[in-house]
Design a protein around this motif. Sequence first.
Motif, short mmCIF file in Angstrom:
data_model
loop_
_atom_site.label_atom_id
_atom_site.label_comp_id
_atom_site.label_asym_id
_atom_site.label_seq_id
_atom_site.Cartn_x
_atom_site.Cartn_y
_atom_site.Cartn_z
N THR A 14 0.85 -1.19 0.00
CA THR A 14 0.00 0.00 0.00
C THR A 14 0.88 1.24 0.00
O THR A 14 2.01 1.20 0.47
CB THR A 14 -0.93 0.02 1.23
OG1 THR A 14 -1.74 1.22 1.20
CG2 THR A 14 -0.16 0.01 2.54
N THR A 15 0.34 2.33 -0.51
CA THR A 15 1.08 3.59 -0.48
C THR A 15 0.66 4.48 0.69
O THR A 15 1.21 5.55 0.87
CB THR A 15 0.87 4.37 -1.79
OG1 THR A 15 -0.53 4.57 -1.98
CG2 THR A 15 1.47 3.63 -2.97
N ASP A 16 -0.30 4.03 1.47
CA ASP A 16 -0.86 4.86 2.55
C ASP A 16 -0.62 4.20 3.90
O ASP A 16 -1.23 3.18 4.23
CB ASP A 16 -2.35 5.06 2.30
CG ASP A 16 -2.99 6.03 3.28
OD1 ASP A 16 -2.31 6.49 4.23
OD2 ASP A 16 -4.19 6.31 3.11
N GLN A 17 0.26 4.79 4.70
CA GLN A 17 0.58 4.28 6.03
C GLN A 17 -0.69 4.12 6.88
O GLN A 17 -0.79 3.20 7.68
CB GLN A 17 1.56 5.23 6.73
CG GLN A 17 1.96 4.82 8.12
CD GLN A 17 2.84 3.58 8.16
OE1 GLN A 17 3.70 3.40 7.32
NE2 GLN A 17 2.62 2.73 9.14
N ALA A 18 -1.67 4.98 6.67
CA ALA A 18 -2.90 4.94 7.45
C ALA A 18 -3.73 3.68 7.20
O ALA A 18 -4.61 3.35 7.99
CB ALA A 18 -3.75 6.18 7.15
N THR A 19 -3.45 2.95 6.13
CA THR A 19 -4.22 1.74 5.83
C THR A 19 -3.63 0.48 6.46
O THR A 19 -4.23 -0.59 6.35
CB THR A 19 -4.34 1.52 4.30
OG1 THR A 19 -3.04 1.31 3.76
CG2 THR A 19 -5.01 2.71 3.63
N THR A 20 -2.48 0.59 7.10
CA THR A 20 -1.83 -0.61 7.64
C THR A 20 -2.70 -1.30 8.69
O THR A 20 -2.73 -2.53 8.75
CB THR A 20 -0.44 -0.31 8.21
OG1 THR A 20 -0.54 0.66 9.24
CG2 THR A 20 0.51 0.17 7.12
N ALA A 48 -7.62 -7.25 8.58
CA ALA A 48 -8.15 -8.20 7.62
C ALA A 48 -7.35 -9.51 7.62
O ALA A 48 -7.73 -10.47 6.95
CB ALA A 48 -8.14 -7.59 6.22
N GLY A 49 -6.24 -9.55 8.36
CA GLY A 49 -5.44 -10.76 8.45
C GLY A 49 -4.27 -10.81 7.49
O GLY A 49 -3.72 -11.89 7.22
N ALA A 50 -3.85 -9.67 6.97
CA ALA A 50 -2.73 -9.63 6.03
C ALA A 50 -1.58 -8.83 6.62
O ALA A 50 -1.72 -8.15 7.63
CB ALA A 50 -3.18 -9.01 4.70
#
Length: 183
Positions: free
Chosen positions: A82-88, A94-96
């Motif tokens: 991902t390019t967005d740290q906020a999505t980690t 989600a288990g990834a």
Amino acid sequence: MKKRQLTQILGGAAIAALALSACGSTTGQTPTQNQPTQEQTQPAEENVDQEALLKIQDQLSASLGTSFVQGWIQDGKMHIATTDQATTQEIESAGAVPVVVDFNAQQLREGIVQIMNWQAQQPDPIRTAIHGYELNGMEGGLTLRVDPGHIEELKQLLDEAKPAGEIPLNFAPSSGISTPAAG
């Protein structure tokens, strides 16, 4: 047929091949989500539920939108670039396993086009030395499949010209067919 027309036709075929590279994939990925090589995707455990992991990838691809770069299975786990740290946190929930990179899938595809345009202007054998292009979510860049006899020369030329800007480039040997890039 003129040389320029032939180059454009072959270049168009190369772009079409790139776009269709994921068609027929058993992972259900779209062409913008190329898979890493098989060696990189072998799970450590033999009883990994790949279907469940691929559902996680599909869900995150839809929910992350343009920040989703690529997903791959490694060590029995789904990894998501991902390019967005906020999505980690969403990725972990989600288990990834999240991997934050600098360039999104669209920027990487644009980098491929820029390299192809640069390549089309090069003399032989450089003009035909790159046989394939892949998104590399693991490193947030591109992997170029290259005639083994020209890897070092291409590394140097691309490092000097920087047609893809700061996108990280990896080089892998290829035994593919030599064809000119689009011009």
